[in-house]
Design an enzyme around this catalytic site. Structure first.
Site, mmCIF file in Angstrom:
data_model
loop_
_atom_site.group_PDB
_atom_site.id
_atom_site.type_symbol
_atom_site.label_atom_id
_atom_site.label_comp_id
_atom_site.label_asym_id
_atom_site.label_seq_id
_atom_site.Cartn_x
_atom_site.Cartn_y
_atom_site.Cartn_z
ATOM 1 N N ASN A 11 0.830 -1.220 0.000
ATOM 2 C CA ASN A 11 0.000 0.000 0.000
ATOM 3 C C ASN A 11 0.854 1.255 0.000
ATOM 4 O O ASN A 11 0.559 2.226 -0.691
ATOM 5 C CB ASN A 11 -0.918 0.046 1.231
ATOM 6 C CG ASN A 11 -1.911 -1.072 1.207
ATOM 7 O OD1 ASN A 11 -2.375 -1.477 0.140
ATOM 8 N ND2 ASN A 11 -2.229 -1.595 2.367
ATOM 9 N N LYS A 12 1.933 1.195 0.784
ATOM 10 C CA LYS A 12 2.817 2.362 0.847
ATOM 11 C C LYS A 12 3.458 2.610 -0.517
ATOM 12 O O LYS A 12 3.593 3.750 -0.952
ATOM 13 C CB LYS A 12 3.919 2.141 1.888
ATOM 14 C CG LYS A 12 3.460 2.325 3.322
ATOM 15 C CD LYS A 12 4.669 2.271 4.254
ATOM 16 C CE LYS A 12 4.286 2.418 5.707
ATOM 17 N NZ LYS A 12 5.431 2.290 6.598
ATOM 18 N N ASP A 68 10.251 5.321 8.685
ATOM 19 C CA ASP A 68 9.854 4.783 9.982
ATOM 20 C C ASP A 68 9.053 5.873 10.678
ATOM 21 O O ASP A 68 9.427 7.050 10.632
ATOM 22 C CB ASP A 68 11.079 4.382 10.814
ATOM 23 C CG ASP A 68 10.702 3.366 11.888
ATOM 24 O OD1 ASP A 68 9.671 2.683 11.739
ATOM 25 O OD2 ASP A 68 11.432 3.247 12.878
ATOM 26 N N LYS A 171 -6.237 13.187 5.685
ATOM 27 C CA LYS A 171 -5.014 12.699 6.336
ATOM 28 C C LYS A 171 -3.813 12.788 5.391
ATOM 29 O O LYS A 171 -2.720 13.192 5.791
ATOM 30 C CB LYS A 171 -5.225 11.258 6.821
ATOM 31 C CG LYS A 171 -4.077 10.762 7.678
ATOM 32 C CD LYS A 171 -4.254 9.352 8.170
ATOM 33 C CE LYS A 171 -2.949 8.861 8.773
ATOM 34 N NZ LYS A 171 -2.931 7.442 9.060
HETATM 35 P P1 IMP Z 1 5.466 2.553 10.305
HETATM 36 O O1 IMP Z 1 6.875 2.867 10.613
HETATM 37 O O2 IMP Z 1 4.843 3.536 9.349
HETATM 38 O O3 IMP Z 1 5.223 1.138 9.892
HETATM 39 O O4 IMP Z 1 4.650 2.776 11.673
HETATM 40 C C1 IMP Z 1 4.997 2.098 12.877
HETATM 41 C C2 IMP Z 1 3.810 2.165 13.842
HETATM 42 O O5 IMP Z 1 3.541 3.543 14.215
HETATM 43 C C3 IMP Z 1 2.497 1.663 13.259
HETATM 44 O O6 IMP Z 1 2.367 0.277 13.413
HETATM 45 C C4 IMP Z 1 1.474 2.431 14.094
HETATM 46 O O7 IMP Z 1 1.288 1.815 15.344
HETATM 47 C C5 IMP Z 1 2.156 3.771 14.308
HETATM 48 N N1 IMP Z 1 1.795 4.714 13.224
HETATM 49 C C6 IMP Z 1 2.633 5.234 12.302
HETATM 50 N N2 IMP Z 1 1.970 6.051 11.466
HETATM 51 C C7 IMP Z 1 0.678 6.040 11.872
HETATM 52 C C8 IMP Z 1 -0.495 6.679 11.381
HETATM 53 O O8 IMP Z 1 -0.503 7.406 10.389
HETATM 54 N N3 IMP Z 1 -1.624 6.428 12.063
HETATM 55 C C9 IMP Z 1 -1.679 5.620 13.158
HETATM 56 N N4 IMP Z 1 -0.622 4.971 13.640
HETATM 57 C C10 IMP Z 1 0.562 5.186 13.002
#
Ligand code: IMP
Length: 192
Positions: A11-12, A68, A171
């Site tokens: 998705n990213k 991250d 968002k």
């Molecule tokens: P990642 O590094 O984007 O995979 O995010 C790591 C963790 O941070 C996710 O599993 C969420 O718990 C939290 N997180 C990061 N971005 C978001 C967001 O946009 N909404 C809600 N939680 C987020």
């Protein structure tokens, strides 16, 4: 130019693919047959983003970036931060993570927090880092059904609804990731 997004999250990659110039071919880790889970051993978002981007650059010799992100709560000295996904344990349970935040914040009115996202780009061996951040407050109830992670308990500044109520259209304009993405794209455009 080939550019790897060091993530297993399709998705990213799809989201970013809509934004990068056509001259960049954006590929996921699966696209280059990297099925390894790159361990996020850093204690800061910056470190984890760098670990992933550098791993791919050195192993495959391809330009690469990684991200991250996490929620940082002021009254908890920035926790859960880099541990956002596994705040309540290794099983990455969103419900348990939210319950833990509420427990830790008991008695604190309108706790301030921010989502922060760090991108690390390794372009021809040179490091570039970009940060995006959105400030807001933590809510003591869950509202809304969109989004993921901490979205149902985060109200961004200037709004009265949570990210989970606001949905992707808003968002994606104001989020931490959106802001870091704009900075990444600005730099990439200079190097084309
Ligand atoms: P990642 O590094 O984007 O995979 O995010 C790591 C963790 O941070 C996710 O599993 C969420 O718990 C939290 N997180 C990061 N971005 C978001 C967001 O946009 N909404 C809600 N939680 C987020």
């Amino acid at each position: 130019m080939k550019l790897i997004f060091a993530t297993h999250n399709k998705n990213k990659v799809e989201e970013l693919n809509l934004l990068v110039p056509k001259s960049i071919s954006l590929l996921s880790l699966e696209d280059i047959h990297c099925f390894k889970k790159i361990e996020e051993t850093g204690s800061k978002l910056e470190e984890n983003a760098k670990i992933k981007a550098d791993f791919v650059y050195h192993k495959y010799g391809l330009n690469c970036f990684s991200d991250d992100s996490g929620l940082e709560v002021e009254a908890l000295d920035g926790a859960p931060g880099v541990y956002s996904a596994r705040y309540a344990g290794a099983e990455k349970n969103n419900e348990a993570n939210i319950e833990k935040i509420w427990r830790e914040l008991r008695g604190i009115p309108n706790p301030k927090a921010c989502f922060r996202s760090v991108f690390h780009l390794n372009l021809h061996g040179k490091s570039h880092s970009f940060e995006g951040r959105v400030d807001g407050t933590v809510l003591f109830e869950k509202r809304g059904s969109k989004g993921f992670g901490y979205d149902p308990i985060f109200i961004p500044e200037g709004y009265e609804k949570t990210f989970a109520e606001l949905g992707d259209t808003i968002k994606n304009k104001i989020s931490h990731r959106a802001k870091a993405t704009v900075k990444l794209l600005q730099l990439l455009k200079q190097h084309l």
